[in-house]
Write a protein that holds these residues in place. Structure first.
Motif: not given
Length: 300
Positions: A24-27, A32-34, A58-60, A77-80
């Motif tokens: 499980v990852g996050s930004k 992102g952490a939450v 970060p996102t990349s 995020y959908t927009g990304n």
């Protein structure tokens, strides 16, 4: 090194038991952490063996890890997806249901990644105005703001260089709503930290009474800024959603219902309050996520 060793030992332990570990990852940002902790704790509750790789970067970096098979699920995020697939001008990404549907179809076809149903919150760039100023000038939307500016309203806006210069931010708002802020009406701060711009507006620092914000910023919840609506949909929709590798979802199909149920209570107001606890109060994202899940009846 110690965290890496723990991760490796965990993976070896579950492998010995014949169970596939879900990474499980996050930004690395506060929100992102939450969100990553929400994913992690729900999967643990369901007995899914997990490895914590939240706050990875970060996102990349996080996106690359998912594509390379080094992560199994993380909140995006959908927009990304518009940027991932070079579809920034596609109007679908400015409509919530269409943005989700298009992001899901593009990623499934290209990478066998599944976008689960997103949260109702939309975390996009916006303009916030100090509450007393917004009430006095009757500002609720960017149309109202444009009329106020063009009639000579006393506005000074704080923002990062990216917000002030990017075609996707202030210039796009000015073009769509027909207003222009002069150089002396702008306070450009180094970096992209919205907590600094929000603080400047809330406290009237250097005459600032408006700020660039992200619509789910935690500081909004405690400063009373009025976030102006964007009725012309200048900004793309950025709803957070769990994105999971298709083969992992096949292995643990129940995760779809569990993770979607956890994301559905995440409205803009809820996310602002959660973010305020990490951004303003400095609380541990794991504790904030646990409290949210308990309050939602999703964790004991």
């Amino acid at each position: 090194m110690r965290r890496l060793l723990c991760v490796l030992l965990t993976m070896l332990a579950f492998a010995a038991q014949g169970q596939a570990v879900v990474r499980v990852g996050s930004k690395a940002d506060n929100e992102g952490a939450v969100l990553g902790q929400i994913l992690l704790q729900v999967l643990r509750r369901d007995g899914v063996p997990v490895v914590d790789r939240t706050q990875l970067g970060p996102t990349s970096i996080v996106r690359r890890a998912l594509l390379n098979g080094d992560l199994d699920v993380y909140p995006e995020y959908t927009g990304n997806a518009a940027f991932f697939f070079h579809r920034e001008s596609d109007p679908a990404f400015r409509d919530a249901p269409k943005a989700y549907a298009l992001a899901a179809s593009l990623d499934l076809a290209a990478h066998r990644l599944v976008w689960l149903r997103p949260a109702p919150a939309d975390n996009h760039w916006a303009i916030g105005v100090r509450g007393d100023v917004a009430r006095a000038a009757k500002l609720a939307t960017l149309d109202d703001f444009a009329h106020w500016v063009t009639r000579g309203g006393d506005v000074r806006l704080a923002g990062s260089a990216e917000f002030v210069e990017s075609d996707a931010a202030l210039p796009a708002f000015q073009s769509a709503y027909g207003f222009t802020l002069r150089g002396d009406q702008l306070l450009v701060l180094a970096g992209g930290d919205t907590s600094a711009t929000i603080k400047a507006a809330a406290e009237g620092i250097s005459g600032v009474n408006a700020s660039m914000v992200y619509s789910t910023d935690g500081a909004i919840a405690v400063t009373g800024l009025t976030v102006l609506a964007d009725p012309r949909h200048v900004e793309m929709v950025y709803q957070p959603a769990p994105v999971v590798r298709e083969d992992v979802l096949r292995r643990y199909p129940a995760m779809r219902r569990s993770l979607e149920a956890a994301f559905q209570p995440l409205t803009v107001d809820v996310l602002r309050k959660l973010n305020a606890r990490t951004q303003i109060d400095g609380e541990d994202p794991a504790v904030v996520a646990r409290d949210f899940l308990r309050d939602a009846g999703l964790l004991r």
